[in-house]
Design an enzyme around this catalytic site. Structure first.
Site, PDB file in Angstrom:
ATOM      1  CD  GLU A 176      -3.026  -1.087   2.225  1.00 11.37           C
ATOM      2  OE1 GLU A 176      -2.768  -0.529   3.289  1.00 11.37           O
ATOM      3  OE2 GLU A 176      -4.139  -1.608   1.989  1.00 11.37           O
ATOM      4  CD  GLU A 368      -3.997  -5.986   2.267  1.00 13.13           C
ATOM      5  OE1 GLU A 368      -4.851  -5.335   2.898  1.00 13.13           O
ATOM      6  OE2 GLU A 368      -2.773  -5.791   2.382  1.00 13.13           O
TER       7      GLU A 368
HETATM    8  C1  BGP Z   1      -4.523  -2.958   4.840  1.00 12.13           C
HETATM    9  C2  BGP Z   1      -3.196  -3.476   5.305  1.00 12.13           C
HETATM   10  C3  BGP Z   1      -3.227  -4.740   6.084  1.00 12.13           C
HETATM   11  C4  BGP Z   1      -4.508  -5.033   6.822  1.00 12.13           C
HETATM   12  C5  BGP Z   1      -5.766  -4.520   6.150  1.00 12.13           C
HETATM   13  C6  BGP Z   1      -6.993  -4.491   7.031  1.00 12.13           C
HETATM   14  O1  BGP Z   1      -4.518  -1.576   4.866  1.00 12.13           O
HETATM   15  O2  BGP Z   1      -2.329  -3.702   4.214  1.00 12.13           O
HETATM   16  O3  BGP Z   1      -2.065  -4.844   6.830  1.00 12.13           O
HETATM   17  O4  BGP Z   1      -4.439  -4.935   8.152  1.00 12.13           O
HETATM   18  O5  BGP Z   1      -5.612  -3.251   5.615  1.00 12.13           O
HETATM   19  O6  BGP Z   1      -6.929  -3.389   7.887  1.00 12.13           O
HETATM   20  P1  BGP Z   1      -7.180  -3.477   9.439  1.00 12.13           P
HETATM   21  O7  BGP Z   1      -6.264  -4.531   9.933  1.00 12.13           O
HETATM   22  O8  BGP Z   1      -6.860  -2.151   9.955  1.00 12.13           O
HETATM   23  O9  BGP Z   1      -8.600  -3.840   9.592  1.00 12.13           O
END
Ligand code: BGP
Length: 473
Positions: A176, A368
């Site tokens: 990201e 993701e």
């Molecule tokens: C993205 C990241 C991840 C992950 C995901 C979900 O931004 O790459 O590392 O955690 O989001 O976010 P969160 O864990 O804050 O719910």
């Protein structure tokens, strides 16, 4: 001549799941590992970093993947995973980040993970840097604001490529990468508080990361001719809040902020709209002739996370209404949100896939996507499980839209759900924000047995993969 596009996913589509080292491994100081910025972020993005590591940081133990990786990978194999996206903890390999010699024990851990993946015929997809910059690089150099990090990152990459190159085909340079605009510490290892960080320093740091990414791409191709290197960006389509052309222009400006990262990775140079932003804001970057040459090493594919869309408006009075999404913006009045306020928009995924494909003409990888939810462990047919129909619905609806995009002619390489096993949240550092197909018995207060329990979605996803997505509806 008529061309027909497949109404389903291509053969060889890479189905799987994704995680990051700092959110699952634990063993935060074992076998020579140094501290990373995550060790001083016990509350994720909710509070400022602490001076030193604190025991209330759930990431110190994570879900103990460091010791349970074999058992977990076996469960992924049971679902039929073709690919597993994981990150390498930079501070396991170079504990401080600026040493010359890597830590052999750290390297050996990922050998073992790769052995296990190979045993099950699962393709690795490796994120080189996922929100876990060595803490020393953050504190001693102010993170990526320093040009020195390009060299340290390159040394780290060379170490990985030479060690794992024969076994890993797919690499992502920075998780990201566009998030540094929003979270300079977590994303760019920059301790200067966001409101004190000048645009000049922020964009210089971004420039260093972009050059580092391009140099890593060149190096990867030199060391591993078969390698495929991707950038990784947060994809969040920005819709105008109303049809007012001023809102459309506001949405365009907001979209440019993220497009810039893909444009530079795919075209090898800065886009005009960003140069204009620099001119009009007194930003003068230190860009060397060598940097320009380096940037021409463009990526092989574009990967992205997709959780939500957002709206934008030119009307300041509408800006602060309601709870915004992850990266700000204005909530969309037509959409529902998750328990954590992230708005759910499956069609936005089709929009993103078409948009990126048309813009960059590079294969796309959805690395993701998923929903963080409060799961409840229940007893069913004598075993403990979670009846997570909401997760099944969420993933089903997004995959249906991905399938639509494939039918639109978009080249999609694969799909890895976020947090295929429950893990510690990045933004809130909670265990209770669960994403997995596998429940992990660990609570926000650190209690729990760490036992694993497949959820209802586990069997469902296995069938999705077994039918190559044909059963989605
Ligand atoms: C993205 C990241 C991840 C992950 C995901 C979900 O931004 O790459 O590392 O955690 O989001 O976010 P969160 O864990 O804050 O719910």
């Amino acid at each position: 001549m008529t061309t027909t596009f497949p109404a389903t996913f291509p053969q060889g589509f890479l189905w799987g799941g994704a995680i990051a080292a700092n959110q699952i491994e634990g063993a935060f100081d074992k076998d020579g590992k140094g501290l990373s910025i995550q060790d001083v972020m016990p509350d994720g993005l909710q509070t400022s970093p602490t001076e030193s590591p604190t025991e209330d940081n759930l990431k110190q133990v994570g879900i103990d993947f460091y010791h349970r990786y074999a058992e977990d990978i076996a469960l992924f194999a049971e679902m039929g995973f073709k690919v597993f996206r994981f990150s390498i903890a930079w501070s396991r390999i170079f504990p401080q980040g600026d040493e010359e010699i890597p830590n052999e024990d750290g390297l050996a851990f990922y050998d073992r993970v790769l052995d296990e993946l190979e045993r099950h015929g699962i393709e690795p997809l490796v994120t080189i840097s996922h929100y876990e910059t060595p803490l020393h690089l953050a504190r001693a150099y102010n993170g990526w604001t320093s040009r020195k990090l390009i060299g340290y990152y390159e040394r780290y990459c060379r170490t990985l490529f030479e060690r794992y190159g024969a076994r890993v085909r797919y690499w992502l340079t920075f998780n990201e990468i566009n998030s540094v605009l929003h979270f300079p510490f977590m994303s760019g290892g920059i301790p200067t508080p966001k409101d004190e960080l000048s645009q000049q320093d922020l964009y210089q740091a971004i420039h260093h990361e972009l050059v580092a990414s391009a140099r890593a791409t060149r190096l990867a191709h030199e060391v591993m001719p078969h390698a495929q290197v991707g950038c990784m960006i947060i994809a969040m389509p920005v819709y105008p809040l109303t049809p007012d052309p001023s809102d459309v222009v506001a949405a365009m400006h907001s979209a440019h902020a993220s497009y810039a990262f893909g444009d530079i990775h795919c075209r090898g140079k800065y886009p005009g709209y960003l140069l204009r932003h620099f001119r009009e804001n007194g930003i003068t970057l230190d860009i060397t002739a060598q940097d320009r040459e380096d940037l021409e090493n463009t990526v092989d594919f574009v990967s992205f996370s997709y959780y939500m869309s957002t709206c934008e408006t030119a009307d300041p009075s509408k800006k602060l209404k309601g709870k915004g999404n992850l990266l700000g913006g204005v909530p969309n009045p037509t959409l529902e949100a998750s328990e954590w306020g992230w708005q759910i928009d499956p069609q936005g995924l089709r929009v993103v896939l078409n948009d990126y494909w048309e813009r960059w003409q590079k294969p796309l990888f959805i690395v993701e996507n998923g929903i963080g939810a409060m799961d409840r462990l229940v007893e069913a047919n004598g075993t403990k499980t979670v009846l997570d129909d909401y997760r099944i619905d969420y993933i089903n609806d997004h995959l249906v839209q991905a399938r639509e995009a494939v039918a639109d002619g978009v080249n999609v390489l694969g799909y890895t759900t976020w947090g295929c096993i429950d893990l510690v949240s990045a933004s809130t550092a909670q265990m209770s924000k669960r994403y997995g197909f596998i429940y992990v018995d660990r609570n926000d207060d650190g209690t729990g047995t760490l036992e694993r329990y497949p959820k209802k979605s586990f069997d469902w996803y296995r069938t999705v993969i077994a039918t190559n997505g044909a059963m989605l509806q």
